[in-house]
Design a protein around this motif. Structure first.
Motif, PDB file in Angstrom:
ATOM      1  N   UNK A  52       0.807  -1.205   0.000  1.00  0.00           N
ATOM      2  CA  UNK A  52       0.000   0.000   0.000  1.00  0.00           C
ATOM      3  C   UNK A  52       0.845   1.262   0.000  1.00  0.00           C
ATOM      4  N   UNK A  53       1.965   1.253   0.694  1.00  0.00           N
ATOM      5  CA  UNK A  53       2.744   2.475   0.862  1.00  0.00           C
ATOM      6  C   UNK A  53       3.261   3.047  -0.441  1.00  0.00           C
ATOM      7  N   UNK A  54       3.488   2.183  -1.445  1.00  0.00           N
ATOM      8  CA  UNK A  54       4.065   2.696  -2.685  1.00  0.00           C
ATOM      9  C   UNK A  54       3.439   2.093  -3.935  1.00  0.00           C
ATOM     10  N   UNK A  55       2.337   1.337  -3.772  1.00  0.00           N
ATOM     11  CA  UNK A  55       1.624   0.764  -4.913  1.00  0.00           C
ATOM     12  C   UNK A  55       2.491  -0.188  -5.737  1.00  0.00           C
ATOM     13  N   UNK A  56       3.314  -0.967  -5.056  1.00  0.00           N
ATOM     14  CA  UNK A  56       4.120  -1.982  -5.749  1.00  0.00           C
ATOM     15  C   UNK A  56       3.345  -3.295  -5.806  1.00  0.00           C
ATOM     16  N   UNK A  57       3.230  -3.863  -6.987  1.00  0.00           N
ATOM     17  CA  UNK A  57       2.636  -5.194  -7.102  1.00  0.00           C
ATOM     18  C   UNK A  57       3.702  -6.230  -6.794  1.00  0.00           C
ATOM     19  N   UNK A  58       3.374  -7.165  -5.893  1.00  0.00           N
ATOM     20  CA  UNK A  58       4.386  -8.107  -5.438  1.00  0.00           C
ATOM     21  C   UNK A  58       3.952  -9.554  -5.651  1.00  0.00           C
ATOM     22  N   UNK A  59       3.392  -9.868  -6.789  1.00  0.00           N
ATOM     23  CA  UNK A  59       3.025 -11.249  -7.080  1.00  0.00           C
ATOM     24  C   UNK A  59       4.262 -12.114  -7.199  1.00  0.00           C
ATOM     25  N   UNK A  60       4.213 -13.309  -6.653  1.00  0.00           N
ATOM     26  CA  UNK A  60       5.377 -14.191  -6.687  1.00  0.00           C
ATOM     27  C   UNK A  60       5.185 -15.356  -7.651  1.00  0.00           C
ATOM     28  N   UNK A  61       4.207 -15.259  -8.518  1.00  0.00           N
ATOM     29  CA  UNK A  61       4.003 -16.316  -9.513  1.00  0.00           C
ATOM     30  C   UNK A  61       3.345 -15.702 -10.734  1.00  0.00           C
ATOM     31  N   UNK A  62       3.365 -16.445 -11.845  1.00  0.00           N
ATOM     32  CA  UNK A  62       2.752 -15.950 -13.065  1.00  0.00           C
ATOM     33  C   UNK A  62       1.240 -16.149 -13.010  1.00  0.00           C
ATOM     34  N   UNK A  72       9.718   3.178 -12.781  1.00  0.00           N
ATOM     35  CA  UNK A  72      10.646   4.002 -13.576  1.00  0.00           C
ATOM     36  C   UNK A  72      11.143   3.260 -14.818  1.00  0.00           C
ATOM     37  N   UNK A  73      11.816   2.143 -14.600  1.00  0.00           N
ATOM     38  CA  UNK A  73      12.497   1.446 -15.700  1.00  0.00           C
ATOM     39  C   UNK A  73      11.496   0.893 -16.706  1.00  0.00           C
ATOM     40  N   UNK A  74      10.484   0.166 -16.222  1.00  0.00           N
ATOM     41  CA  UNK A  74       9.493  -0.399 -17.140  1.00  0.00           C
ATOM     42  C   UNK A  74       8.580   0.663 -17.753  1.00  0.00           C
ATOM     43  N   UNK A  75       8.581   1.841 -17.173  1.00  0.00           N
ATOM     44  CA  UNK A  75       7.844   2.969 -17.742  1.00  0.00           C
ATOM     45  C   UNK A  75       8.692   3.723 -18.756  1.00  0.00           C
ATOM     46  N   UNK A  76       9.910   3.235 -18.982  1.00  0.00           N
ATOM     47  CA  UNK A  76      10.868   3.952 -19.833  1.00  0.00           C
ATOM     48  C   UNK A  76      11.082   5.378 -19.346  1.00  0.00           C
ATOM     49  N   UNK A  77      10.960   5.555 -18.026  1.00  0.00           N
ATOM     50  CA  UNK A  77      11.222   6.825 -17.348  1.00  0.00           C
ATOM     51  C   UNK A  77      10.268   7.943 -17.821  1.00  0.00           C
ATOM     52  N   UNK A 112       4.633  -6.411 -14.735  1.00  0.00           N
ATOM     53  CA  UNK A 112       4.473  -6.823 -13.338  1.00  0.00           C
ATOM     54  C   UNK A 112       3.555  -8.029 -13.227  1.00  0.00           C
ATOM     55  N   UNK A 113       2.428  -7.998 -13.932  1.00  0.00           N
ATOM     56  CA  UNK A 113       1.457  -9.084 -13.836  1.00  0.00           C
ATOM     57  C   UNK A 113       1.986 -10.373 -14.454  1.00  0.00           C
ATOM     58  N   UNK A 114       2.801 -10.261 -15.484  1.00  0.00           N
ATOM     59  CA  UNK A 114       3.298 -11.441 -16.183  1.00  0.00           C
ATOM     60  C   UNK A 114       4.672 -11.897 -15.686  1.00  0.00           C
ATOM     61  N   UNK A 115       5.163 -11.259 -14.626  1.00  0.00           N
ATOM     62  CA  UNK A 115       6.429 -11.693 -14.045  1.00  0.00           C
ATOM     63  C   UNK A 115       7.652 -11.323 -14.846  1.00  0.00           C
ATOM     64  N   UNK A 116       7.542 -10.322 -15.692  1.00  0.00           N
ATOM     65  CA  UNK A 116       8.686  -9.882 -16.500  1.00  0.00           C
ATOM     66  C   UNK A 116       9.437  -8.794 -15.751  1.00  0.00           C
ATOM     67  N   UNK A 117      10.038  -9.196 -14.644  1.00  0.00           N
ATOM     68  CA  UNK A 117      10.735  -8.261 -13.752  1.00  0.00           C
ATOM     69  C   UNK A 117      12.107  -8.833 -13.405  1.00  0.00           C
ATOM     70  N   UNK A 118      13.030  -8.846 -14.351  1.00  0.00           N
ATOM     71  CA  UNK A 118      14.324  -9.516 -14.127  1.00  0.00           C
ATOM     72  C   UNK A 118      15.145  -8.913 -12.998  1.00  0.00           C
TER      73      UNK A 118
END
Length: 217
Positions: free
Chosen positions: A55-65, A174-179, A198-204
């Protein structure tokens, strides 16, 4: 909770708030969500995926696809939206996230150790690489380090959970938004890319950070 449309309405993102929150160490808090993506013109796959939202920063933290997905077609199976397994898997994911947060919070990390980790997960480009690649690396590195300082200042602590969220947040916002920012051309396309990655787990970077920090614990 909300519906967002991309590509002129051809792609839709439905956000479902399950109205459940969980307390983490340091006063951090998470909420449970299910995100459902529908391709209304049949050119993309549709799927639903449970996610933990910090909640504090709106980060999605899914640990699976995605739990359910469908290849592009005219007809989207209603099970994508209704299957109880999505919510069952969400229970497991939340337990995994809670366990990860507890483990990493108890692991101190100095500024120097954080820098060593960043060096490992995103090494400097070779001299032979393009100027574009070098510039992106520098901007990405700056975004991660800025996020680390922000997280440390907010929580008054330096630990592996703070480090993970510094990397994950910078990659997502930032990065996935191309800044890009709201005033920039292509902002909507960048927002779509950020969500879908984020939803598809493309977060290397986040994945590499998680593995690195787990090895330290």
């Amino acid at each position: 909770e909300s519906v967002q449309m991309f590509r002129g309405g051809r792609r839709v993102l439905v956000t479902q708030n399950l109205d459940e929150t969980f307390q983490l160490p340091m006063g951090d808090e998470m909420a449970r969500y299910v995100y459902s993506v529908a391709s209304l013109d049949g050119t993309k796959r549709s799927y639903s995926v449970p996610m933990a939202l910090r909640i504090s920063c709106q980060n999605q933290l899914g640990l699976a696809l995605a739990i359910f997905s469908a290849k592009a077609s005219k007809h989207h199976d209603s099970r994508l939206w209704l299957q109880a397994e999505v919510f069952t898997q969400g229970d497991k994911q939340m337990a995994d996230v809670m366990g990860l947060a507890t483990t990493l919070t108890g692991q101190s990390l100095t500024d120097a150790e954080f820098s060593r980790m960043v060096n490992r997960i995103m090494p400097r480009p070779l001299e032979s690489e393009s100027t574009k690649a070098k510039n992106k690396w520098e901007k990405s590195r700056d975004a991660i380090e800025a996020n680390w300082r922000k997280e440390v200042n907010h929580y008054g602590d330096r630990n592996a959970w703070v480090a993970y969220n510094a990397v994950q947040g910078a990659e997502q916002h930032k990065i996935n938004m191309n800044f890009r920012t709201k005033s920039d051309k292509g902002y909507e396309r960048g927002l779509e890319k950020s969500f879908m990655n984020s939803l598809e787990g493309k977060t290397p970077l986040a994945d590499a950070c998680e593995e690195y920090l787990k090895e330290l614990s």
